[in-house]
Design a protein around this motif. Sequence first.
Motif, PDB file in Angstrom:
ATOM      1  N   ASN A 176       3.557  11.943  -8.866  1.00  0.00           N
ATOM      2  CA  ASN A 176       4.375  11.728  -7.677  1.00  0.00           C
ATOM      3  C   ASN A 176       4.095  12.857  -6.693  1.00  0.00           C
ATOM      4  N   TYR A 185       3.023  12.066   1.169  1.00  0.00           N
ATOM      5  CA  TYR A 185       1.584  11.860   1.100  1.00  0.00           C
ATOM      6  C   TYR A 185       0.913  11.871   2.473  1.00  0.00           C
ATOM      7  N   GLN A 233       6.485   0.795  -5.869  1.00  0.00           N
ATOM      8  CA  GLN A 233       5.980   0.959  -4.507  1.00  0.00           C
ATOM      9  C   GLN A 233       4.907   2.048  -4.453  1.00  0.00           C
ATOM     10  N   GLU A 234       4.944   2.989  -5.396  1.00  0.00           N
ATOM     11  CA  GLU A 234       3.938   4.052  -5.426  1.00  0.00           C
ATOM     12  C   GLU A 234       2.552   3.503  -5.740  1.00  0.00           C
ATOM     13  N   ILE A 281       1.225   2.447  -2.393  1.00  0.00           N
ATOM     14  CA  ILE A 281       1.037   3.606  -1.518  1.00  0.00           C
ATOM     15  C   ILE A 281      -0.187   4.411  -1.929  1.00  0.00           C
ATOM     16  N   TYR A 282      -0.262   4.792  -3.212  1.00  0.00           N
ATOM     17  CA  TYR A 282      -1.340   5.671  -3.664  1.00  0.00           C
ATOM     18  C   TYR A 282      -2.683   4.956  -3.713  1.00  0.00           C
ATOM     19  N   TRP A 303      -3.794   4.996  -0.137  1.00  0.00           N
ATOM     20  CA  TRP A 303      -4.030   6.357   0.341  1.00  0.00           C
ATOM     21  C   TRP A 303      -5.294   6.969  -0.275  1.00  0.00           C
ATOM     22  N   THR A 363       7.836   8.842  -1.108  1.00  0.00           N
ATOM     23  CA  THR A 363       7.418   7.869  -2.124  1.00  0.00           C
ATOM     24  C   THR A 363       8.520   7.524  -3.113  1.00  0.00           C
ATOM     25  N   TYR A 375      13.176   2.823  -1.894  1.00  0.00           N
ATOM     26  CA  TYR A 375      12.302   3.442  -2.907  1.00  0.00           C
ATOM     27  C   TYR A 375      12.235   2.600  -4.179  1.00  0.00           C
TER      28      TYR A 375
END
Length: 353
Positions: free
Chosen positions: A105, A109, A135-136, A139-140, A143, A248, A271
């Motif tokens: 985590n 970010y 959701q991470e 996102i990751y 990214w 995040t 989140y």
Amino acid sequence: MKWAVIAAYFRQEHIEKHIWLSRFVSPEKYDFQLMMRSKPITNWHDRDVKFTTLPQWLIHWKHAAAALNSEAKGVITLFPQLPTVIGLQKLLTGSRKPVVAWTFNIGNYKVGPLRRRLSQLSLSRIDRFIVHSRQEIDIYSDWLGLPKERFEFVPFPCAGIEGDYEENTDAPFIASLGSAHRDFPCFFEAVKDLDIPTTVASGKSALAGIDIPSNVQTPFGISRADCHQIAQEGRLNVIALQSKADVTAAGHVTVIEAMHMGRPIIVSDCYRMGDYIKHGETGWLVKPGCVDSLKEAITLLWNDDELRNRLGRNAKAYAEKHFTEAAAAKELERILDDVTDQDKEVLINAVAS
């Protein structure tokens, strides 16, 4: 197969007593070596600065190198700094040793292009990332420019709760715990209008500059056990969160602990709290930043004993099934099986070519 496990917070007691998820994994399949660094990191709440300094990065580098160069056939890291440096070391040395980044985590970010590119280069060498909200994954993956298949959602496990206190029925109150990204202005407006006694266990920085209503108590400098007592004695646990696009995750640990304590919970629906809370079954989700939504939920649960008790019972049962170290260890074993099989396949293909 032997795995080295490295975490900045590991101390001697973690090593001697083998305090981590690995103790719940059958030793017949995997062997684990917990490795502490030369100097345990200072507790987050006691640090002078909230970012990783250059001297800290150097210690992370040595810690990661010790694991990568150990006799272990794979490495498990905890939190994002260690996979970042060990990925760079793999890039520089050509090491094929598999690495699993547990509790990955990175908080905020949204950084500059140079830091993002460096993260993409180093973290591309990590075999699997374990995150604690779905959701991470999105996102990751976006990214870092990595396939979603490299990311796994595993609910955050709860290691244990101090104390065994009953709800304070003589002087009922709302309990609210935590600091990160809390929406105290919204929460305070709601409880002020409702005129319900409230106790907030948070940090001074999280409450700085905010008008605190007269019906709200804010004890500072209390222990983790004191916080758990407040949570258990409160009629309701409320976690009001600010929904921020560059954040995040926030509030999940507080929610999980409250569920383990069998407390009825009201939490802002952001989140991906739906990964943990089933609305109307194990807790109550409200619209983030909406005073009216929060007031409506508090009024409903405060006055409905049957609903509160049912939510609390369901929350505890759900947490004991899904949010324990034993449950997380089963996921750990499954992931290591998968990573190990993939590593064998890569090796076979390399030999064949």
